[in-house]
Design a protein around this motif. Structure first.
Motif, mmCIF file in Angstrom:
data_model
loop_
_atom_site.group_PDB
_atom_site.id
_atom_site.type_symbol
_atom_site.label_atom_id
_atom_site.label_comp_id
_atom_site.label_asym_id
_atom_site.label_seq_id
_atom_site.Cartn_x
_atom_site.Cartn_y
_atom_site.Cartn_z
ATOM 1 N N LEU A 1 8.491 -8.502 6.856
ATOM 2 C CA LEU A 1 8.321 -7.082 6.561
ATOM 3 C C LEU A 1 6.856 -6.756 6.294
ATOM 4 O O LEU A 1 6.350 -5.704 6.702
ATOM 5 N N LEU A 2 6.154 -7.665 5.627
ATOM 6 C CA LEU A 2 4.736 -7.443 5.352
ATOM 7 C C LEU A 2 3.906 -7.498 6.636
ATOM 8 O O LEU A 2 2.917 -6.767 6.774
ATOM 9 N N GLU A 3 4.290 -8.365 7.569
ATOM 10 C CA GLU A 3 3.564 -8.423 8.848
ATOM 11 C C GLU A 3 3.741 -7.120 9.623
ATOM 12 O O GLU A 3 2.777 -6.591 10.196
ATOM 13 N N ALA A 4 4.966 -6.591 9.623
ATOM 14 C CA ALA A 4 5.216 -5.348 10.345
ATOM 15 C C ALA A 4 4.409 -4.191 9.768
ATOM 16 O O ALA A 4 3.993 -3.278 10.498
ATOM 17 N N ARG A 5 4.166 -4.243 8.476
ATOM 18 C CA ARG A 5 3.452 -3.137 7.814
ATOM 19 C C ARG A 5 1.935 -3.353 7.768
ATOM 20 O O ARG A 5 1.160 -2.433 7.979
ATOM 21 N N VAL B 1 3.226 -15.154 -10.048
ATOM 22 C CA VAL B 1 2.914 -14.595 -8.727
ATOM 23 C C VAL B 1 3.913 -13.548 -8.254
ATOM 24 O O VAL B 1 3.633 -12.818 -7.299
ATOM 25 N N TYR B 2 5.063 -13.456 -8.904
ATOM 26 C CA TYR B 2 6.067 -12.495 -8.454
ATOM 27 C C TYR B 2 5.542 -11.064 -8.482
ATOM 28 O O TYR B 2 5.884 -10.242 -7.639
ATOM 29 N N GLY B 3 4.712 -10.721 -9.479
ATOM 30 C CA GLY B 3 4.187 -9.369 -9.563
ATOM 31 C C GLY B 3 3.359 -9.006 -8.349
ATOM 32 O O GLY B 3 3.465 -7.898 -7.804
ATOM 33 N N GLY B 4 2.507 -9.947 -7.915
ATOM 34 C CA GLY B 4 1.699 -9.699 -6.729
ATOM 35 C C GLY B 4 2.547 -9.488 -5.489
ATOM 36 O O GLY B 4 2.299 -8.576 -4.687
ATOM 37 N N LEU B 5 3.583 -10.317 -5.323
ATOM 38 C CA LEU B 5 4.450 -10.184 -4.153
ATOM 39 C C LEU B 5 5.236 -8.877 -4.196
ATOM 40 O O LEU B 5 5.331 -8.162 -3.193
ATOM 41 N N LEU B 6 5.809 -8.558 -5.355
ATOM 42 C CA LEU B 6 6.590 -7.327 -5.457
ATOM 43 C C LEU B 6 5.703 -6.102 -5.240
ATOM 44 O O LEU B 6 6.104 -5.140 -4.574
ATOM 45 N N GLY B 7 4.479 -6.125 -5.801
ATOM 46 C CA GLY B 7 3.570 -5.008 -5.598
ATOM 47 C C GLY B 7 3.244 -4.800 -4.131
ATOM 48 O O GLY B 7 3.136 -3.654 -3.657
ATOM 49 N N ALA B 8 3.095 -5.907 -3.388
ATOM 50 C CA ALA B 8 2.808 -5.795 -1.953
ATOM 51 C C ALA B 8 3.980 -5.172 -1.202
ATOM 52 O O ALA B 8 3.793 -4.326 -0.308
ATOM 53 N N PHE B 9 5.206 -5.564 -1.546
ATOM 54 C CA PHE B 9 6.379 -4.974 -0.901
ATOM 55 C C PHE B 9 6.499 -3.493 -1.252
ATOM 56 O O PHE B 9 6.878 -2.675 -0.408
ATOM 57 N N ALA B 10 6.177 -3.131 -2.506
ATOM 58 C CA ALA B 10 6.208 -1.724 -2.902
ATOM 59 C C ALA B 10 5.188 -0.913 -2.100
ATOM 60 O O ALA B 10 5.461 0.216 -1.676
ATOM 61 N N LEU B 11 4.011 -1.483 -1.874
ATOM 62 C CA LEU B 11 3.005 -0.828 -1.033
ATOM 63 C C LEU B 11 3.533 -0.617 0.383
ATOM 64 O O LEU B 11 3.331 0.429 0.999
ATOM 65 N N GLY B 12 4.236 -1.638 0.882
ATOM 66 C CA GLY B 12 4.706 -1.581 2.261
ATOM 67 C C GLY B 12 5.778 -0.545 2.508
ATOM 68 O O GLY B 12 5.842 0.046 3.589
ATOM 69 N N VAL B 13 6.639 -0.313 1.517
ATOM 70 C CA VAL B 13 7.773 0.586 1.747
ATOM 71 C C VAL B 13 7.556 1.987 1.188
ATOM 72 O O VAL B 13 8.340 2.893 1.478
ATOM 73 N N SER B 14 6.483 2.203 0.402
ATOM 74 C CA SER B 14 6.354 3.491 -0.267
ATOM 75 C C SER B 14 5.074 4.253 0.037
ATOM 76 O O SER B 14 4.936 5.404 -0.368
ATOM 77 N N THR B 15 4.106 3.634 0.714
ATOM 78 C CA THR B 15 2.849 4.330 0.976
ATOM 79 C C THR B 15 2.275 3.903 2.316
ATOM 80 O O THR B 15 2.501 2.790 2.768
ATOM 81 N N ALA B 16 1.532 4.811 2.918
ATOM 82 C CA ALA B 16 0.893 4.512 4.209
ATOM 83 C C ALA B 16 -0.592 4.230 4.049
ATOM 84 O O ALA B 16 -1.295 4.004 5.023
ATOM 85 N N LEU B 17 -1.097 4.205 2.816
ATOM 86 C CA LEU B 17 -2.530 4.084 2.593
ATOM 87 C C LEU B 17 -3.136 2.719 2.925
ATOM 88 O O LEU B 17 -4.030 2.629 3.752
ATOM 89 N N PRO B 18 -2.692 1.623 2.263
ATOM 90 C CA PRO B 18 -3.454 0.366 2.372
ATOM 91 C C PRO B 18 -3.342 -0.270 3.748
ATOM 92 O O PRO B 18 -2.324 -0.177 4.429
ATOM 93 N N GLY B 19 -4.427 -0.952 4.130
ATOM 94 C CA GLY B 19 -4.392 -1.810 5.290
ATOM 95 C C GLY B 19 -4.240 -3.254 4.834
ATOM 96 O O GLY B 19 -3.983 -3.532 3.656
ATOM 97 N N GLN B 20 -4.436 -4.194 5.762
ATOM 98 C CA GLN B 20 -4.208 -5.602 5.443
ATOM 99 C C GLN B 20 -5.160 -6.102 4.355
ATOM 100 O O GLN B 20 -4.731 -6.782 3.412
ATOM 101 N N ARG B 21 -6.446 -5.764 4.452
ATOM 102 C CA ARG B 21 -7.411 -6.232 3.456
ATOM 103 C C ARG B 21 -7.044 -5.723 2.066
ATOM 104 O O ARG B 21 -7.093 -6.472 1.078
ATOM 105 N N ALA B 22 -6.667 -4.457 1.959
ATOM 106 C CA ALA B 22 -6.302 -3.879 0.668
ATOM 107 C C ALA B 22 -5.057 -4.547 0.097
ATOM 108 O O ALA B 22 -4.964 -4.801 -1.116
#
Length: 475
Positions: A109-113, A408-429
């Motif tokens: 899912l993270l790769e797709a986003r 590390v769970y917080g970092g992973l969950l935050g990344a998934f939240a970014l992926g499903v809820s916002t269009a702002l960040p790119g891969q580097r962000a």
């Protein structure tokens, strides 16, 4: 400490041989990587539910949770309430997205986003965390075997690791799920037997156990304090437990792999939400075992909290019953270890090896590679468990393992939240956001409870990703 009878040893030997052979047999007919790692996406939700519960609790529940209640109270139940809420959130927010994409691992899912780099960074983070946390789990499993046989801990760890590796290597996810289901029922039966024996051994039975525990404050369930350094408060349980469960069941390949093997998104949601209710009931059962042991041993101090229940089984239970409960301990152990091995091999094959080798669509090569990775991760988990031995004195394995994952769970969950809820960040962000979340939590070690690690890491990751994404858009 009592010696095992011939009957006890026969029960244990038959169990270990039978479950290993059955697990290997379940893997017959595999021809593709999807068969091996996803059970052909055709597993019934009830079996997946039992497998999820067995995977996440297993040895830690059987041995460590009684130790938590022995030295404390029932406040651990506050975490179970948060766990249930977190699963509902994952079922509604994440699972539909997973099934729309026909994904093979959680990190697809993270790769797709965001791109392949984010997928690999998240997957590598999962692998490192799972290796450390499940090495602790494997060590906890070796405690009863060492007590039973007199073997040193390293030999006990190797014995368990080899047996589990055999049926995981041949059986794949289908074997892991079905064997987990049977093993969970076995170790719950073992807990019920222990409760009955404790009730018959303490003068006055369970009425006396609960009465004396109430006077000592050991039946306390709620702690309303806001002390961030206290692990089991209502707020830490509800907030921290909820967010922790969202991360462990929505962003950790160990659990997501099972959910992806269901026949539909509705089946996956039923398995996930139902597992929350089952876990809460299971926690209560094993906490009560700990309260009973506290009464039985009159509060005696033990070097390792995780040894208390194991010692009771070996020293106090009738012959024949001991073999059954020890088999339950092994059932708990092998279910967790096999799940970890299979999920690590899956992430290695799908997130790294196949795309880098250019064999994403070659399912036969994926099957062969998956079995090689299964062997490699088995050896690493055994080595990690041996390395944990000198660090184990005076600690509870359940808290150590959960604390490692929470970093590390917080970092992973935050990344998934970014992926499903916002269009702002790119891969580097996204990658920098994960790194910032993990670093923030690592800097808080020892100053706040592990239950606050995931909420803090998630907020830092999400906030960092949004800020960097906005800044890039404005540039």
């Amino acid at each position: 400490m009592g010696d095992l009878s011939t009957l006890d040893m026969a029960v244990l030997a038959c169990y270990l041989a039978g479950i290993t052979a059955w697990g290997a047999w379940l893997g017959r007919g595999y021809s593709t990587g999807s068969d091996y790692f996803l059970g052909s996406r055709n597993l019934p939700w009830a079996a997946v539910l039992l497998s999820v519960v067995a995977t996440e609790t297993s040895t830690l529940t059987f041995l460590s949770i009684p130790g938590v209640a022995y030295s404390g109270s029932l406040v651990f139940l506050q975490v179970a309430a948060g766990y249930c809420a977190g699963r509902i959130a994952v079922a509604l927010l994440f699972l539909p997205a997973y099934f729309r994409g026909e994904l093979t691992t959680a990190y697809g899912l993270l790769e797709a986003r965001f791109g392949a780099g984010t997928r690999r960074f998240a997957s590598a983070t999962f692998m490192a965390t799972r290796l450390m946390a499940d090495s602790v789990r494997l060590f906890a499993t070796a405690i009863p075997l060492a007590l039973i046989t007199g073997w040193p801990y390293p030999a006990s760890i190797v014995a368990i690791g080899v047996l589990t590796m055999v049926y995981t290597y041949f059986g794949g996810l289908r074997a892991v799920v079905w064997v987990d289901s049977v093993q969970m029922l076995l170790y719950l039966f073992g807990a019920a037997v222990a409760l009955a024996v404790i009730g018959g051994s303490v003068p006055g039975g369970w009425s006396e156990v609960l009465g004396s525990a109430a006077v000592a404050g050991k039946l306390q369930v709620l702690d309303l304090s806001w002390d961030l350094g206290t692990s089991y408060t209502l707020w830490a349980g509800l907030i921290g437990g909820c967010v922790f469960s969202m991360a462990s069941h929505g962003a950790d390949q160990l659990i997501v792999q099972r959910l992806l093997a269901c026949r539909s998104v509705r089946d996956s949601q039923a398995a996930l939400v139902g597992s929350g209710l089952a876990v809460a009931a299971q926690f209560l059962v094993f906490l009560l075992v700990g309260i009973g042991l506290w009464a039985f041993y009159a509060g005696q101090t033990f070097e390792r909290p995780d040894e208390i229940f194991a010692r009771f089984i070996v020293s106090e239970l009738p012959r024949g019953i001991r073999g059954l409960l020890i088999a339950g301990v092994f059932a708990a152990a092998m279910s967790s270890l096999s799940s970890s091995i299979n999920s690590l091999a899956s992430s290695s094959a799908y997130d790294f090896w196949a795309p880098l080798a250019g064999w994403d669509q070659d399912d036969r090569r994926l099957l062969r590679a998956g079995r090689v990775f299964t062997l490699g991760w088995s050896l690493l988990l055994v080595a990690g468990a041996v390395a944990f031995i000198p660090l184990s004195r005076g600690t509870s394995a359940v808290e150590v393992a959960l604390g490692i994952a929470a970093v590390v769970y917080g970092g992973l969950l935050g990344a998934f939240a970014l992926g499903v809820s916002t269009a702002l960040p790119g891969q580097r962000a996204a990658v920098l956001g994960i790194a910032a979340g993990v670093a923030a939590v690592a800097s808080l070690q020892g100053s706040v409870s592990w239950l606050w690690y995931v909420p803090i890491g998630s907020v830092v990751t999400f906030g960092t990703g949004c800020v960097l994404g906005f800044a890039k858009k404005r540039a």
